[in-house]
Design an enzyme around this catalytic site. Structure first.
Site, short mmCIF file in Angstrom:
data_model
loop_
_atom_site.label_atom_id
_atom_site.label_comp_id
_atom_site.label_asym_id
_atom_site.label_seq_id
_atom_site.Cartn_x
_atom_site.Cartn_y
_atom_site.Cartn_z
N GLY A 1 0.83 -1.19 0.00
CA GLY A 1 0.00 0.00 0.00
C GLY A 1 0.86 1.24 0.00
N PHE B 1 1.88 2.94 2.40
CA PHE B 1 2.78 3.09 3.53
C PHE B 1 3.73 1.91 3.71
CE2 PHE B 1 -1.22 5.29 4.72
CZ PHE B 1 -0.75 6.58 4.56
N GLY B 2 3.62 0.87 2.88
CA GLY B 2 4.53 -0.25 3.03
C GLY B 2 3.93 -1.56 2.57
N VAL C 1 2.44 -5.43 3.07
CA VAL C 1 1.57 -6.15 4.00
C VAL C 1 1.89 -7.64 3.91
CG1 VAL C 1 -0.80 -6.66 4.67
CG2 VAL C 1 -0.23 -4.41 3.73
N LYS D 1 1.74 -4.93 8.66
CA LYS D 1 2.12 -3.87 7.73
C LYS D 1 3.50 -3.35 8.12
CE LYS D 1 -1.04 -0.91 6.50
NZ LYS D 1 -1.21 -1.13 5.04
N ASP E 1 -7.70 9.10 3.29
CA ASP E 1 -7.33 8.22 2.18
C ASP E 1 -8.40 7.15 1.95
OD1 ASP E 1 -5.76 7.45 0.09
OD2 ASP E 1 -4.32 6.32 1.29
#
Length: 601
Positions: A320, A322-323, A325, A339, A437
């Site tokens: 995603g 942010f990083g 999963v 995550k 978001d």
């Protein structure tokens, strides 16, 4: 003389009220009794007047068209305080009671079980105390029971198991305790119905009860047939036992001596190894930190850290903004999503962990549950519940079999649940949380297609303010409100806009940046408005959604249009959006809806 006038005035007022009341139906008088127990500070029930002949035109009241009996009380989001009057039990023809998202306190009156025609009971998001009435099983027609987000406590009544028409049960975010009965209707609902009740146990929440471990409370009393054996035979039997015991003791002693000898020989080697392990552990503890929120991870810290350390590319299930999963499976097969945060926040660990703890305290059936946080020297890891069906984006756009899963009923269920989760963040969290978001890849689905909003709070927590606009726009273009694109300042109304785009995505089956309308210089909002102006409504709905009906499609599109209004001040709040969805989608034909086999609400 003055006293006489006062007495005459009082008598006249009483007489007038009695005369007016005589013209009002019995159900109307009962509603006035219910009103008297409420605190209507905003005068939302101002048109509930004793002088009326019928209550059927009062705010929030619906009646049967044939006999004018009250069959629905629909008063959510009215900022009503006070109590639920026991007089509610007099409304014997009541089918729907919706008092959610108010400020009601006190208990749920037991008299409510007299409303045997009741099919939907919405009391969530109040401050109700006490327990669930034990005779709630008398409401044999009940289809929906939502008591979530209150202060209710005690055991869950076994009589709920008798509600064989129950399609939705939500008791989450309360203080219920004890074992969940496992029979009848109660056996059909899983963990999602009970999230946030930390003292519940049972099969449904995957938590064994101390009283149901299977061990007998009293060991059975041994009986023997040896009393009938002659004394001589018993004597030989005893001697045999003694010889066997002595032989066993001798063998045990030999084994023990051998073990001690081996231990002495390897003492130096083991001491050196232990010293090395201690040094390694001290170094690791200095740079590794594990935090679990509210006991939500019932595993030893060393086991969790070991599993986190062993995650590799084969365990990755997605990525995603942010990083990456990962899917983490514990030794008892408990499964979690992890995550891995790519961005670091040097020097801000204390603030970061404090804000994460706030996010970890938020419990709602339509929000992904944050279980814990682990800091390694090179990365930060967030531990969430694992949701088997993945994201709405995957299921809607990438799954070849999705038409078998995402029928119109399932899409309505996803829209309604997502709205509930987002409204909870905006209106019931303190401080409130702006998601920033909202998109289909941040709506995760469990095996029952119940939606769970994910990544709430992370946009603010993980993105530097200086880079905030650039980073978020690059990741979610198509969902963002015009004013957010211009200013970079997120508000509740920019979340509402993104949710409106999500509704259009559910209806059309197209991504917000689908090439079919991007080539025409439009976004999904402009494309939808163009088709509606040209009266091409049939071209708006996803062709794979063959079970849709135009009445609810138009209702959803109307809500989406209000959410995506260019002027943020003209957009509704998420509480209003949720109310619109519940009233427009679920209320037009309440009888047909409650009696159907659909479970999308």
């Amino acid at each position: 003389m003055g006293v006489f006038r006062l007495v005459f005035s009082v008598v006249s007022a009483v007489t007038l009220l009695s005369t007016c009341s005589l013209s009002l139906t019995d159900d109307g008088l009962t509603l006035l009794e219910i009103k008297s127990a409420l605190n209507d500070s905003r005068n939302m029930l101002g048109n509930w007047q004793a002088s009326d002949e019928s209550p059927c035109k009062w705010t929030g009241i619906s009646c049967d068209p044939h006999d004018q009996r009250v069959n629905s009380i629909n008063l959510p989001y009215m900022q009503l305080g006070g109590l639920i009057s026991p007089s509610i039990g007099k409304l014997s023809r009541l089918e729907r009671l919706a008092l959610h998202q108010n400020s009601l306190h006190g208990i749920i009156p037991s008299e409510i079980t007299n409303c045997t025609e009741l099919r939907a009971l919405y009391l969530r998001a109040n401050y109700l105390q006490g327990g669930i009435p034990s005779d709630i099983g008398n409401l044999s027609r009940l289809t929906i029971l939502d008591l979530s987000s209150n202060l209710l406590k005690g055991a869950i009544p076994s009589s709920i198991g008798r509600l064989m028409h129950l399609r939705l049960l939500n008791l989450s975010t309360n203080f219920f305790s004890g074992e969940i009965p496992d029979f009848g209707a109660l056996s059909t609902f899983g963990n999602n119905s009970y999230i946030g009740n930390l003292d519940l146990c049972g099969r449904q929440v995957h938590k064994p009860c101390r009283t149901s471990l299977g061990f007998p409370a009293v060991l059975p009393h041994a009986t023997s047939d040896e009393a009938a054996v002659p004394a001589k035979r018993s004597s030989h039997y005893v001697k045999g036992i003694l010889i066997g015991v002595m032989s066993t003791m001798a063998l045990t002693l030999v084994v023990l001596l051998a073990f001690l000898w081996i231990c002495l020989l390897s003492k130096k080697e083991r001491a050196a190894k232990k010293y090395t392990e201690v040094r390694k552990q001290v170094h690791q503890e200095a740079s590794t930190k594990l935090i679990t929120f509210h006991g939500d991870l019932p595993y030893a810290s060393c086991e969790i850290i070991e599993k986190l350390e062993s995650l590799d590319e084969e365990d990755a299930v997605g990525s995603g903004g942010f990083g990456t999963v990962y899917r983490m499976v514990m030794n008892d097969c408990g499964t979690f999503a992890v995550k891995r945060i790519d961005r670091s926040r040097e020097g801000c660990d204390q603030v970061f962990e404090r804000e994460l703890e706030i996010l970890g305290s938020i419990k709602h059936i339509n929000l992904v549950n944050l279980r814990g946080y682990c800091r390694f020297p090179s990365s930060k890891l967030l531990i969430y519940d694992y949701l088997a069906m993945g994201s709405l984006d995957d299921l809607l756009h990438d799954n070849a079999q999705q038409e078998q899963l995402l029928n119109w009923g399932a899409r309505l269920k996803i829209a309604l649940g997502s709205a509930r989760g987002l409204a909870y963040l905006h209106h019931d969290c303190c401080p409130k949380i702006i998601h920033r978001d909202i998109k289909s890849s941040n709506i995760l689905l469990d095996e029952n297609l119940e939606p769970h909003v994910s990544d709430f709070g992370l946009a603010k927590l993980l993105v530097d303010e200086d880079a905030h606009v650039t980073t978020v726009v690059a990741g979610t273009f198509g969902y963002l409100a015009p004013e957010y694109l211009q200013s970079g300042r997120a508000t509740e109304k920019s979340d509402v806009y993104s949710f409106g785009v999500l509704l259009l995505e559910l209806v059309t089956g197209k991504r917000p940046t689908d090439p079919t309308f991007v080539k025409r210089g439009l976004n999904v909002v402009g494309w939808m408005n163009t088709l509606l102006r040209e009266n091409q409504l049939e071209n708006v709905v996803d062709k794979r959604c063959i079970d849709s009906d135009m009445e609810t499609v138009e209702a959803i599109l109307e809500v989406a249009a209000r959410c995506t209004d260019a002027n943020p001040d003209d957009r509704p709040t998420m509480n209003q959006v949720l109310q619109l969805l519940e009233q427009e989608v679920m209320s037009p034909c309440p009888t047909d809806f409650y009696e159907s086999q659909s479970d999308y609400c």
